[in-house]
Design a protein around this motif. Structure first.
Motif, short mmCIF file in Angstrom:
data_model
loop_
_atom_site.label_atom_id
_atom_site.label_comp_id
_atom_site.label_asym_id
_atom_site.label_seq_id
_atom_site.Cartn_x
_atom_site.Cartn_y
_atom_site.Cartn_z
N VAL A 153 34.34 47.81 55.50
CA VAL A 153 35.04 46.55 55.73
C VAL A 153 36.44 46.59 55.15
CG1 VAL A 153 35.09 44.08 55.21
CG2 VAL A 153 32.92 45.18 55.84
N GLY A 154 36.56 46.95 53.86
CA GLY A 154 37.86 46.88 53.21
C GLY A 154 38.03 47.91 52.12
N LEU A 155 39.21 47.92 51.54
CA LEU A 155 39.52 48.86 50.46
C LEU A 155 38.89 48.37 49.15
CD1 LEU A 155 43.29 49.65 51.15
CD2 LEU A 155 41.26 51.00 51.78
N HIS A 156 38.43 49.32 48.35
CA HIS A 156 37.76 48.99 47.10
C HIS A 156 38.81 48.73 46.02
CE1 HIS A 156 34.10 48.84 44.68
NE2 HIS A 156 34.81 49.38 43.72
N THR A 157 39.43 47.58 46.14
CA THR A 157 40.48 47.20 45.20
C THR A 157 40.55 45.69 45.15
OG1 THR A 157 42.82 47.53 44.62
CG2 THR A 157 42.31 47.22 46.94
N GLY A 158 41.15 45.17 44.10
CA GLY A 158 41.40 43.74 43.99
C GLY A 158 40.15 42.88 44.12
N THR A 159 40.24 41.87 44.98
CA THR A 159 39.18 40.88 45.14
C THR A 159 37.86 41.50 45.57
OG1 THR A 159 40.75 39.12 45.66
CG2 THR A 159 38.50 38.81 46.40
N LEU A 160 37.90 42.40 46.55
CA LEU A 160 36.65 42.98 47.05
C LEU A 160 35.98 43.82 45.98
CD1 LEU A 160 34.81 43.14 49.48
CD2 LEU A 160 36.10 45.13 50.28
N ARG A 161 36.75 44.55 45.21
CA ARG A 161 36.17 45.34 44.11
C ARG A 161 35.51 44.42 43.09
NH1 ARG A 161 37.92 47.09 38.95
NH2 ARG A 161 36.95 49.09 38.35
N ARG A 162 36.18 43.33 42.72
CA ARG A 162 35.60 42.40 41.74
C ARG A 162 34.33 41.77 42.29
NH1 ARG A 162 41.10 41.33 40.96
NH2 ARG A 162 41.06 39.50 42.32
N ALA A 163 34.34 41.44 43.57
CA ALA A 163 33.15 40.82 44.18
C ALA A 163 31.96 41.78 44.14
CB ALA A 163 33.46 40.43 45.62
N ILE A 164 32.20 43.05 44.44
CA ILE A 164 31.09 44.02 44.43
C ILE A 164 30.57 44.25 43.01
CG2 ILE A 164 30.55 46.46 44.82
CD1 ILE A 164 32.31 46.31 47.32
N ILE A 165 31.47 44.30 42.05
CA ILE A 165 31.05 44.47 40.66
C ILE A 165 30.19 43.29 40.21
CG2 ILE A 165 31.88 44.48 38.26
CD1 ILE A 165 34.22 46.20 39.21
N ARG A 166 30.59 42.08 40.58
CA ARG A 166 29.81 40.91 40.19
C ARG A 166 28.47 40.86 40.94
NH1 ARG A 166 34.22 36.18 38.74
NH2 ARG A 166 35.42 37.53 37.35
N TYR A 167 28.47 41.34 42.15
CA TYR A 167 27.22 41.41 42.93
C TYR A 167 26.25 42.39 42.28
CZ TYR A 167 24.22 42.83 46.87
OH TYR A 167 23.15 43.13 47.67
N LYS A 168 26.71 43.57 41.94
CA LYS A 168 25.83 44.62 41.43
C LYS A 168 25.48 44.46 39.97
CE LYS A 168 26.79 48.88 42.64
NZ LYS A 168 27.53 50.12 42.98
N PHE A 169 26.48 44.12 39.17
CA PHE A 169 26.27 44.12 37.72
C PHE A 169 26.21 42.72 37.12
CE2 PHE A 169 28.70 48.02 38.74
CZ PHE A 169 27.68 48.93 38.53
N GLY A 170 26.61 41.72 37.89
CA GLY A 170 26.58 40.35 37.39
C GLY A 170 25.48 39.52 37.99
#
Length: 272
Positions: free
Chosen positions: A88-105
């Motif tokens: 979908v998108g580059l693993h940076t900025g907002t999308l990166r933070r969203a994935i981190i919160r999904y997986k680890f938060g």
């Protein structure tokens, strides 16, 4: 029937009361939002909308000699087991933070949002106006890249399996959660260099029901694509079990080294 309607009505009222007491918020920025990812955060996602490589979808620099119509990138020329990949998108900025919160938060609400993004990507690929896209409409099942049981117990859920469950509803395609099994506990891929990533996952997966794979076209689903070592190893196993084609689908992808304007966290996926 009346009882069922009453139950549904009571449930809806309960949800409305909860929303009044605890208004839903964006899981990334914290602003009030009915969706787990607010409009502002969605707009900040760096979508991969200018694909270069027809195989893996990676953007290629304008000055690259391989940036010619129909040309594949150097990594795909070197050989992949995957039949094609899209993110979908580059693993940076907002999308990166969203994935981190999904997986680890534990922000599991984001799974439905990510699945909707992936579904839009699949439909765009099928309806690609610029040349033929990947034939994802011919795929017969979604296969999540599995966690090792030890990692799953620690995290509390399998992020790829949950993504698949949500995506299956969007695409009306079945999920085979037992299509692959992770039989070896490996280091997190973020702890490994590029060449070490392939060695780290070699022999880590098996297809416990190979007879189901014979002649099938499948979609592997994961959250992050970095070097592709994990997805490629899964494709080795699935094709070894008889799959005719294995495509990869991920929410994000590490940006190419030449890409300009990235923040300092570029190339550092949450955990591929």
């Amino acid at each position: 029937m009346a009882k069922s309607t009453l139950t549904m009505t009571s449930g809806a009222i309960g949800e409305q009361l909860l929303d009044l007491l605890f208004p839903p918020r964006c899981q990334v920025c914290g602003d009030f939002s009915a969706d787990p990812l607010c409009d502002g955060c969605r707009e900040a996602v760096e979508l991969i909308d200018e694909r270069g490589c027809p195989s893996c979808g990676i953007m290629m620099a304008d000055t690259s000699p391989e940036n010619l119509p129909g040309a594949v990138c150097a990594q795909c020329r070197a050989g992949r087991w995957l039949s094609g990949v899209r993110s979908v998108g580059l693993h940076t900025g907002t999308l990166r933070r969203a994935i981190i919160r999904y997986k680890f938060g534990g922000r599991r609400q984001l799974a439905a949002t990510f699945a909707a993004m992936l579904a839009d990507l699949v439909h765009a690929e099928i309806d690609a106006a610029q040349g033929p896209g990947l034939p994802l409409d011919l795929c017969e099942a979604l296969v999540p890249v599995p966690l090792h049981p030890r990692r799953r117990r620690w995290r509390g859920f399998d992020q790829a399996e949950l993504l698949c469950a949500e995506l299956a509803r969007e695409l009306d395609v079945p999920v085979w959660p037992d299509g692959l099994e992770r039989v070896r506990h490996t280091l997190p891929q973020t702890d490994c260099s590029g060449p070490e990533r392939r060695r780290n996952v070699r022999g880590a997966f098996v297809a416990p029901r190979p007879w189901r794979m014979e002649g099938r076209s499948l979609i592997l689903v994961d959250d992050v694509f970095t070097t592709g070592a994990t997805l490629d190893e899964c494709a080795v196993v699935l094709k070894g079990a008889g799959a005719a084609a294995v495509y990869g689908l991920t929410v994000s992808r590490a940006a190419p080294a030449w890409y300009c304007g990235l923040p300092a966290d570029r190339g550092q996926p949450a955990e591929a």
